[in-house]
Design a protein around this motif. Sequence first.
Motif, PDB file in Angstrom:
ATOM      1  N   ASP A 429       0.827  -1.209   0.000  1.00 52.16           N
ATOM      2  CA  ASP A 429       0.000   0.000   0.000  1.00 52.16           C
ATOM      3  C   ASP A 429       0.861   1.258   0.000  1.00 52.16           C
ATOM      4  OD1 ASP A 429      -2.246   1.489  -0.033  1.00 52.16           O
ATOM      5  OD2 ASP A 429      -2.968   0.919   1.949  1.00 52.16           O
ATOM      6  N   LEU A 430       2.000   1.210   0.676  1.00 52.94           N
ATOM      7  CA  LEU A 430       2.904   2.362   0.699  1.00 52.94           C
ATOM      8  C   LEU A 430       3.766   2.440  -0.555  1.00 52.94           C
ATOM      9  CD1 LEU A 430       4.120   2.221   4.409  1.00 52.94           C
ATOM     10  CD2 LEU A 430       2.612   3.938   3.404  1.00 52.94           C
ATOM     11  N   LEU A 431       4.281   1.301  -1.001  1.00 48.60           N
ATOM     12  CA  LEU A 431       5.232   1.307  -2.106  1.00 48.60           C
ATOM     13  C   LEU A 431       4.565   1.567  -3.446  1.00 48.60           C
ATOM     14  CD1 LEU A 431       7.426  -1.743  -1.003  1.00 48.60           C
ATOM     15  CD2 LEU A 431       8.088   0.662  -0.961  1.00 48.60           C
ATOM     16  N   ILE A 432       3.309   1.140  -3.604  1.00 46.04           N
ATOM     17  CA  ILE A 432       2.642   1.303  -4.895  1.00 46.04           C
ATOM     18  C   ILE A 432       2.448   2.775  -5.223  1.00 46.04           C
ATOM     19  CG2 ILE A 432       0.261   1.300  -4.065  1.00 46.04           C
ATOM     20  CD1 ILE A 432       1.613  -0.579  -7.138  1.00 46.04           C
ATOM     21  N   GLN A 433       2.417   3.621  -4.192  1.00 42.18           N
ATOM     22  CA  GLN A 433       2.237   5.048  -4.423  1.00 42.18           C
ATOM     23  C   GLN A 433       3.458   5.689  -5.064  1.00 42.18           C
ATOM     24  OE1 GLN A 433       0.916   7.045  -0.842  1.00 42.18           O
ATOM     25  NE2 GLN A 433      -0.011   5.170  -0.051  1.00 42.18           N
ATOM     26  N   ARG A 434       4.611   5.071  -4.902  1.00 41.95           N
ATOM     27  CA  ARG A 434       5.856   5.657  -5.385  1.00 41.95           C
ATOM     28  C   ARG A 434       6.357   5.013  -6.663  1.00 41.95           C
ATOM     29  NH1 ARG A 434       7.914   9.046  -1.558  1.00 41.95           N
ATOM     30  NH2 ARG A 434       6.916   8.934   0.477  1.00 41.95           N
ATOM     31  N   VAL A 435       5.520   4.232  -7.309  1.00 39.02           N
ATOM     32  CA  VAL A 435       5.892   3.685  -8.614  1.00 39.02           C
ATOM     33  C   VAL A 435       5.797   4.795  -9.646  1.00 39.02           C
ATOM     34  CG1 VAL A 435       5.289   2.021 -10.405  1.00 39.02           C
ATOM     35  CG2 VAL A 435       5.125   1.369  -8.005  1.00 39.02           C
ATOM     36  N   PRO A 436       6.871   5.122 -10.358  1.00 40.72           N
ATOM     37  CA  PRO A 436       6.808   6.204 -11.354  1.00 40.72           C
ATOM     38  C   PRO A 436       5.816   5.866 -12.466  1.00 40.72           C
ATOM     39  CG  PRO A 436       9.080   5.605 -10.849  1.00 40.72           C
ATOM     40  CD  PRO A 436       8.222   4.548 -10.236  1.00 40.72           C
ATOM     41  N   LEU A 437       4.894   6.778 -12.750  1.00 48.38           N
ATOM     42  CA  LEU A 437       3.878   6.585 -13.786  1.00 48.38           C
ATOM     43  C   LEU A 437       4.273   7.411 -15.004  1.00 48.38           C
ATOM     44  CD1 LEU A 437       0.715   6.834 -11.529  1.00 48.38           C
ATOM     45  CD2 LEU A 437       1.865   4.774 -12.323  1.00 48.38           C
ATOM     46  N   ASP A 438       4.931   6.791 -15.955  1.00 46.13           N
ATOM     47  CA  ASP A 438       5.424   7.515 -17.115  1.00 46.13           C
ATOM     48  C   ASP A 438       4.689   7.178 -18.397  1.00 46.13           C
ATOM     49  OD1 ASP A 438       6.330   4.937 -17.274  1.00 46.13           O
ATOM     50  OD2 ASP A 438       8.435   5.441 -17.011  1.00 46.13           O
ATOM     51  N   SER A 439       3.605   6.414 -18.303  1.00 45.40           N
ATOM     52  CA  SER A 439       2.805   6.102 -19.485  1.00 45.40           C
ATOM     53  C   SER A 439       1.417   5.683 -19.031  1.00 45.40           C
ATOM     54  CB  SER A 439       3.456   4.989 -20.310  1.00 45.40           C
ATOM     55  OG  SER A 439       3.447   3.767 -19.589  1.00 45.40           O
ATOM     56  N   GLU A 440       0.468   5.769 -19.971  1.00 41.55           N
ATOM     57  CA  GLU A 440      -0.899   5.356 -19.654  1.00 41.55           C
ATOM     58  C   GLU A 440      -0.966   3.866 -19.362  1.00 41.55           C
ATOM     59  OE1 GLU A 440      -5.387   5.434 -21.615  1.00 41.55           O
ATOM     60  OE2 GLU A 440      -3.635   5.844 -22.842  1.00 41.55           O
ATOM     61  N   ARG A 441      -0.213   3.095 -20.123  1.00 43.28           N
ATOM     62  CA  ARG A 441      -0.237   1.640 -19.931  1.00 43.28           C
ATOM     63  C   ARG A 441       0.243   1.261 -18.532  1.00 43.28           C
ATOM     64  NH1 ARG A 441       3.151  -2.733 -23.645  1.00 43.28           N
ATOM     65  NH2 ARG A 441       2.386  -4.614 -22.601  1.00 43.28           N
ATOM     66  N   LYS A 442       1.305   1.925 -18.080  1.00 43.00           N
ATOM     67  CA  LYS A 442       1.814   1.627 -16.747  1.00 43.00           C
ATOM     68  C   LYS A 442       0.826   2.077 -15.677  1.00 43.00           C
ATOM     69  CE  LYS A 442       6.087   1.909 -14.071  1.00 43.00           C
ATOM     70  NZ  LYS A 442       7.480   2.443 -14.055  1.00 43.00           N
ATOM     71  N   ALA A 443       0.170   3.214 -15.921  1.00 39.92           N
ATOM     72  CA  ALA A 443      -0.815   3.683 -14.966  1.00 39.92           C
ATOM     73  C   ALA A 443      -1.976   2.700 -14.839  1.00 39.92           C
ATOM     74  CB  ALA A 443      -1.333   5.056 -15.400  1.00 39.92           C
ATOM     75  N   MET A 444      -2.394   2.144 -15.959  1.00 37.67           N
ATOM     76  CA  MET A 444      -3.478   1.161 -15.917  1.00 37.67           C
ATOM     77  C   MET A 444      -3.054  -0.124 -15.189  1.00 37.67           C
ATOM     78  SD  MET A 444      -6.199   2.408 -17.227  1.00 37.67           S
ATOM     79  CE  MET A 444      -5.725   3.929 -16.402  1.00 37.67           C
ATOM     80  N   LYS A 445      -1.780  -0.489 -15.303  1.00 38.26           N
ATOM     81  CA  LYS A 445      -1.279  -1.653 -14.576  1.00 38.26           C
ATOM     82  C   LYS A 445      -1.300  -1.400 -13.073  1.00 38.26           C
ATOM     83  CE  LYS A 445       1.751  -3.546 -18.178  1.00 38.26           C
ATOM     84  NZ  LYS A 445       3.160  -3.861 -18.562  1.00 38.26           N
ATOM     85  N   VAL A 446      -0.899  -0.190 -12.684  1.00 41.50           N
ATOM     86  CA  VAL A 446      -0.936   0.150 -11.260  1.00 41.50           C
ATOM     87  C   VAL A 446      -2.373   0.114 -10.759  1.00 41.50           C
ATOM     88  CG1 VAL A 446      -0.494   1.979  -9.583  1.00 41.50           C
ATOM     89  CG2 VAL A 446       1.187   1.480 -11.358  1.00 41.50           C
ATOM     90  N   LEU A 447      -3.287   0.640 -11.552  1.00 42.04           N
ATOM     91  CA  LEU A 447      -4.697   0.613 -11.170  1.00 42.04           C
ATOM     92  C   LEU A 447      -5.200  -0.812 -11.019  1.00 42.04           C
ATOM     93  CD1 LEU A 447      -7.468   1.849 -10.711  1.00 42.04           C
ATOM     94  CD2 LEU A 447      -7.749   2.001 -13.189  1.00 42.04           C
ATOM     95  N   SER A 448      -4.784  -1.687 -11.922  1.00 40.80           N
ATOM     96  CA  SER A 448      -5.200  -3.091 -11.839  1.00 40.80           C
ATOM     97  C   SER A 448      -4.695  -3.746 -10.555  1.00 40.80           C
ATOM     98  CB  SER A 448      -4.701  -3.849 -13.064  1.00 40.80           C
ATOM     99  OG  SER A 448      -5.028  -5.217 -12.991  1.00 40.80           O
ATOM    100  N   VAL A 449      -3.444  -3.442 -10.188  1.00 39.62           N
ATOM    101  CA  VAL A 449      -2.894  -3.988  -8.944  1.00 39.62           C
ATOM    102  C   VAL A 449      -3.690  -3.489  -7.743  1.00 39.62           C
ATOM    103  CG1 VAL A 449      -0.881  -3.930  -7.418  1.00 39.62           C
ATOM    104  CG2 VAL A 449      -0.567  -4.317  -9.857  1.00 39.62           C
ATOM    105  N   CYS A 450      -4.030  -2.207  -7.753  1.00 39.97           N
ATOM    106  CA  CYS A 450      -4.794  -1.647  -6.639  1.00 39.97           C
ATOM    107  C   CYS A 450      -6.186  -2.253  -6.561  1.00 39.97           C
ATOM    108  CB  CYS A 450      -4.894  -0.132  -6.797  1.00 39.97           C
ATOM    109  SG  CYS A 450      -3.305   0.730  -6.690  1.00 39.97           S
ATOM    110  N   ARG A 451      -6.810  -2.473  -7.700  1.00 40.91           N
ATOM    111  CA  ARG A 451      -8.145  -3.080  -7.715  1.00 40.91           C
ATOM    112  C   ARG A 451      -8.129  -4.505  -7.167  1.00 40.91           C
ATOM    113  NH1 ARG A 451     -10.395  -2.206 -13.671  1.00 40.91           N
ATOM    114  NH2 ARG A 451     -11.230  -0.102 -13.572  1.00 40.91           N
ATOM    115  N   GLN A 452      -7.207  -5.312  -7.691  1.00 36.71           N
ATOM    116  CA  GLN A 452      -7.180  -6.728  -7.329  1.00 36.71           C
ATOM    117  C   GLN A 452      -6.931  -6.926  -5.848  1.00 36.71           C
ATOM    118  OE1 GLN A 452      -4.190  -8.450  -9.840  1.00 36.71           O
ATOM    119  NE2 GLN A 452      -5.325  -8.076 -11.741  1.00 36.71           N
ATOM    120  N   ARG A 453      -6.235  -5.998  -5.229  1.00 29.67           N
ATOM    121  CA  ARG A 453      -5.893  -6.156  -3.808  1.00 29.67           C
ATOM    122  C   ARG A 453      -6.689  -5.223  -2.909  1.00 29.67           C
ATOM    123  NH1 ARG A 453      -2.414  -7.233  -7.373  1.00 29.67           N
ATOM    124  NH2 ARG A 453      -0.901  -8.926  -7.153  1.00 29.67           N
TER     125      ARG A 453
END
Length: 543
Positions: A429-453
Motif C-alpha cells: 500500500d505504501l510502495l505502490i504510491q511511489r511507482v513512477p507513472l510515465d505512461s498510460e499503460r503503466k498507470a493502468m497496470k498500477v490501477l489493476s494492482v490496486c483493484r485486485q488487492r
Amino acid sequence: MMSQRQSSGGPGLGVKLSARNRAVLYPSVCNGAPQAPVENRATTGGQREPSIHEIALLSNDFNSVTCQLISECHSIFAALQEVGTGTSSSRSSSLLHISRQYRAVLHACLLSARTSSDYDNGHSEELPAISFGDMELIWHLCEIIFLEVLPVGCVMQPLLEWVRWHCSIDDRVRHLISQPDPTEHDDFWNTVNLLVLQGRVDTARDLLTQLSSRRINSAAAFGSMEELLRKMPEPKSLFGQSLSEFSLRWKRWQQECRNRCMDGEFSSVPQLQHIAQMLIGDSTALQACRPLCQNWFEVMVGTLLYTNPTVKAVDLQYGLNSFLDEGVGMSDDPVNEILKSVFEYDITAVIKQCSNEQFAPLNYWLAAHLTDLMYHCGKLETRNVDYGIDQREYLLIEFATSLMSHKSFWQMGVSYLDQCPTMGGPHLDLLIQRVPLDSERKAMKVLSVCRQRDLSEAGEYHSPPWYTGFKFHIHVPPLRTFCCIGRQRSPHLSLVACCAPLSCACACPLKHTLQAVLLISLSLSLSLSTLMRVVFCSFVVLI
C-alpha cells in the motif's frame, strides 16, 4: 513529512519528503519558524541568498546479469509457492528440482558475467561483492546438506561431486594429456595427487599406467598401486548396498593398503609411497596436498573420504572441527564463514550471514530465496524479528522493496509482497504510491494492482490524492492548463502530468473533461474563483 537538522542557535536545514522518491531541501531556523523571504532580507556583500534544492532518490539500477538473475528466478519462485505441504517423496523431489533450477540460473549468470561488458568496463559500483560462482557454491552445498534424500544418510558422494564441480581440474588433466610425454611433465605427480584426493581414482590409474610402461624397474610398484586403486570401494556404491557391507569392504581394502606400505612395496618410488599414505588416511600426507588445492574445503572433503567415507550430514561439524584443529588456516572471507555454518548444520546462521552487507548489491536475493526454499522444505524454524514478522517474510519484503523502486521489476516486487501475509499488504500500500507513472499503460497496470488487492480501503493516509480520481476510469483529453496549476499546488499530481498527452477514448469528451476538472479541483481544495478559471481554460482547450 517534515524533518530538520540544525545546530543550536543558528540556521538549519529543513527537508520535506514527497511522493515519487523526491525531497525538497530548504533553509530553516532552529525554532522551527520559516526563514524570512529573500525579498524581505537585506543582502550584504558576499552573503549568498538561500536557495531551495530538489533531490531525487535513485532507484536500483541493476546490471544486465543481475537483471537476468531476477527475471529468470521469479518464475521459479512462483512455482515454489504452488508446491503443497507434506513430506511425501513426490514433494521432496519437486523441491529438489526447484533448487536445481535456481542453481542452473546461477550458473548461467556466472557464464554471462564472464562475457558481460558491465564486468569488463570496470563498473565497480555495479559488481556484487560476492560473485555468482560463490552463490552457486553456497546454494549447491545447502542443497546437499539440507535437501537431498541420500541412501542411509551418507553425504560423501554428493560432496565429492560438489568439489569436482567447483574445484574442477579437468583443464589441468587435458593440458597434461596433450603433452608429447605427460609422464615427464613437471605437473604430472601433482595432478595425480589431486585426482586421488578428489576420489577420481580411475583417471589417476590411467595416468599411472602410462608411466609404468616407461619404468620397467619399478613395474611391480606401479602394478601394486594400480591394483589398489582398482579395488577401492567408491562411495557411490552405497546406493546399491547396505552401510555395514560397505564399511566392511572399506576396512578390508584400507588394511590391504596399510600392509603393502609396511611391506615396502612402494619404497622404490617415493611418489607412490605418498599416494599409499593418502589411501590409508594419513593426515600428514593429506595435508601435504593443501598447496595444490584451490580451496580449503577441497582438502577437507578429501580427508573425510579416506578417514570417514560414511559420514552423515549432521556429523560433518565434527569432521570440520578435526580439520581445523590440524592448523589449516583460512581467510576471513564471508563465503568461508557461510560454508562453515553449512557444514555445522546451522541454517539460521547461514541465512544471517547471507543477509550481511557483503550481499547488499544483490538486495537480499540469496538470503530471501534460500530462506523461502528452506521454509518450504520444513528446515527453517519460525523466528520473529524485532517487529513481529518471521525471518522469511522480512527478507522477502526487503528484496521486494528493492524491486519496487525499479522501473521494470515493480510487478515482480508486487508478487513477492503477495507471499507475505502479515506485512506484505501494508508495505504494498505504501510502495505502490511511489511507482513512477510515465505512461498510460503503466498507470493502468498500477490501477489493476490496486483493484485486485482492494487497496482503496486502506485509508486516506495511505492513498495519494490521484487515487480517488483513478477509480472513475476517466481517459482525459489534453489538460495542459490545470496540469500547471496541479503541479504548483500538490506534488502528488504527477499522474495528471502523465495523463496530459492522452487521447480521449470516450464518446463525450466535454462531459469527461468536466468530471476530471472537478475531481482534480476537489483533491486540490481549489477556491471557487480558481475553479472557474480552470473550467474556462478547459473549454478553450477543447474548442
